[in-house]
Design an enzyme around this catalytic site. Structure first.
Site, PDB file in Angstrom:
ATOM      1  N   HIS A 171       0.802  -1.225   0.000  1.00 23.81           N
ATOM      2  CA  HIS A 171       0.000   0.000   0.000  1.00 23.81           C
ATOM      3  C   HIS A 171       0.836   1.276   0.000  1.00 23.81           C
ATOM      4  O   HIS A 171       0.321   2.357   0.217  1.00 23.81           O
ATOM      5  CB  HIS A 171      -0.937   0.006   1.215  1.00 23.81           C
ATOM      6  CG  HIS A 171      -0.324  -0.579   2.447  1.00 23.81           C
ATOM      7  ND1 HIS A 171      -0.861  -1.657   3.100  1.00 23.81           N
ATOM      8  CD2 HIS A 171       0.816  -0.266   3.108  1.00 23.81           C
ATOM      9  CE1 HIS A 171      -0.100  -1.978   4.133  1.00 23.81           C
ATOM     10  NE2 HIS A 171       0.913  -1.140   4.162  1.00 23.81           N
ATOM     11  N   TYR A 258      17.144   1.477   2.860  1.00 19.87           N
ATOM     12  CA  TYR A 258      17.417   0.873   1.562  1.00 19.87           C
ATOM     13  C   TYR A 258      18.553   1.572   0.829  1.00 19.87           C
ATOM     14  O   TYR A 258      18.947   1.152  -0.255  1.00 19.87           O
ATOM     15  CB  TYR A 258      16.176   0.912   0.660  1.00 19.87           C
ATOM     16  CG  TYR A 258      14.935   0.369   1.304  1.00 19.87           C
ATOM     17  CD1 TYR A 258      14.992  -0.743   2.136  1.00 19.87           C
ATOM     18  CD2 TYR A 258      13.695   0.971   1.105  1.00 19.87           C
ATOM     19  CE1 TYR A 258      13.855  -1.231   2.741  1.00 19.87           C
ATOM     20  CE2 TYR A 258      12.550   0.482   1.706  1.00 19.87           C
ATOM     21  CZ  TYR A 258      12.640  -0.619   2.523  1.00 19.87           C
ATOM     22  OH  TYR A 258      11.511  -1.103   3.127  1.00 19.87           O
TER      23      TYR A 258
END
Length: 488
Positions: A171, A258
């Site tokens: 989402h 990340y």
């Protein structure tokens, strides 16, 4: 219509309830069967009682069953939804705790980085078990909807090795679009049109239009910097927007782990995060939040059960993809969304075997992806670093090759920015030994790993992280909720 949906990991009570009520917002679906399965009988009992209360309160003929026998739940199912966390919060705590000993500070640790890679090692063997059951006992051509992280690795394994029709769903795209709509002053998120593409948790808004008007980089930067809340909560995302020229779907805390630039030194971590909520970068923030949520649900369960007596309101249907995909497949009402699938030319400058998250539409013919999208070069380069880690991690999980697992962790962007090869080798040994009960494919490697750990000279430290908070008690949570209620 009458068909069966199996939900694996249905003990994720809040999320299962959301999926259930969303699906029942489709009028044609009132006669379907939901088969819940989980390894926890306790959690299954709680969620079944809630769903039974919803069915009764709304006068529906919907059938709800619950069993710890997963294969029985999957038998005859047309759709299988997974939201499992193999190892639960116990293993998850090690995903955060052990890397901290080696200087690796994660906010979430469920996608890549050291925690996400080990999470994938636990999940992938179980995902393949799901796929075997789907092939053998589910309805012919059943579709597997994977909501579980690490999204790309799980979906990669299910498609490449499980040989099941699989789509991965999250989402982040919807939430990012809602933020952009807010800062641009839209009256509704529906005024914003966009093309978003990349890989899960590193997806990029490469085209934006507000009421048909194209939105450029400078206007978007100015809008975020002027916003009184997002300007402090999303400092890292805004910096990436300024440098890359496009906005990332992922939260400040998620995105930070990340990349190799923002969490590699403690003083840098505190510079880029915000502590108003866990999702903005707190050390182990999602672990704390998940622990508090579990404790809160256990204590406040009677209130959740009472709330289940309210009528279903289709106007409050969430933007989670699952119900909309099922509606499109079964009724041919077309749905557009962003889905995780094998690339095969969807994104031109990412590898064909990668799992990409990109736009597509769904109708009775299936999920149809928009092909030929090209990412900005910086976005593609960032995604490629993660794709290479994901590929090695999947192959390691399938083969049980601990040396390949170590190489995957070594090549992770944040791990590589913080740790030496010697530290990575020892850290992986320590994580595999600590989580051996959930890592059957590495059973042969555990004795040697223990032997190496007994002789190791690599120094570690008991570090809580740059921005750690303690788990709040039920009393503290109640007091906080009461204060929020009073202030509106």
């Amino acid at each position: 219509m009458s068909f069966k949906i199996a939900i694996i990991g249905a003990g994720s009570v809040g999320f299962t309830k959301k999926l259930f009520t969303d699906i029942l917002c489709v009028p044609e679906f009132k006669d379907i069967e939901f088969a819940l399965t989980d390894i926890s009988e306790h959690n299954l009992g709680m969620i079944k009682a809630i769903l039974d209360r919803i069915v009764e309160a709304n006068g529906l003929p919907t059938r709800v069953t619950a069993t710890t026998a997963r294969r029985k739940a999957i038998e005859g199912a047309r759709y299988i939804i997974s939201c499992v966390r193999v190892g639960g919060l116990e293993a998850y705590a090690d995903d955060i705790r052990i890397p901290l000993k080696y200087g690796i500070d994660q906010c979430v640790g469920d996608t890549i980085c050291a925690g996400g890679i080990l999470y994938g090692q636990r999940n992938i063997p179980v995902i393949l078990d799901f796929c075997r059951d789907i092939r053998e006992v589910a309805e012919t051509n059943a579709k597997f909807l994977n909501y579980a992280n690490p999204m790309a690795m799980n979906t990669w394994a299910a498609i490449e090795y499980g040989k099941v029709d699989t789509v991965g769903l999250r989402h982040g795209v919807q939430h990012g679009a809602e933020q952009i709509a807010v800062v641009l002053g839209a009256k509704s998120p529906r005024e914003l049109d966009y093309v978003c593409s990349g890989i899960n948790h590193q997806t990029w808004f490469i085209e934006l239009r507000l009421n048909g008007r194209e939105i450029g980089k400078d206007e978007l930067i100015a809008a975020f910097e002027a916003h009184p809340v997002y300007s402090r909560q999303e400092k890292l995302r805004i910096d990436v927007l300024r440098r890359f020229g496009v906005y990332s779907t992922e939260s400040n805390g998620h995105l930070s782990e990340y990349l190799p630039w923002y969490r590699k030194r403690p003083d840098e971590i505190t510079r880029w995060i915000d502590m108003s909520d866990w999702i903005h970068g707190e050390t182990g923030g999602y672990l704390r939040y998940s622990t508090e949520t579990r404790n809160w649900f256990e204590t406040e369960y009677p209130q959740f059960l009472e709330a289940a007596s309210k009528p279903i309101d289709p106007q409050k249907r969430s933007n989670e993809h699952a119900s909309h995909i099922l509606e499109a497949l079964e009724t041919n009402r077309v749905y557009r969304g962003h889905f995780n699938v094998k690339n095969n030319g969807v994104v031109t400058n990412l590898p064909p075997d990668a799992i990409v998250e990109s736009p597509g539409f769904v109708d009775r013919f299936g999920i149809n992806m928009a092909a030929g999208i090209t990412l900005p070069e910086a976005c593609a380069a960032t995604c490629m670093a993660s794709v290479n880690v994901q590929r090695m991690s999947v192959h390691a999980a399938i083969s049980g090759d601990i040396d390949l697992l170590k190489l995957a962790v070594l090549h992770d962007p944040l791990v590589g920015a913080v740790s030496t090869p010697e530290e990575v080798w020892q850290m992986v040994d320590e994580m595999v030994v600590a989580q051996a009960q959930w890592l059957p494919q590495y059973a042969h490697a555990v004795p040697a790993a223990k032997e190496r750990l007994s002789k190791s000279l690599v120094k570690t430290s008991e570090w809580a992280g740059a921005a750690r908070r303690n788990v709040r008690s039920i009393e503290e949570l109640r007091a906080e909720k009461a204060a929020l209620k009073q202030t509106g």
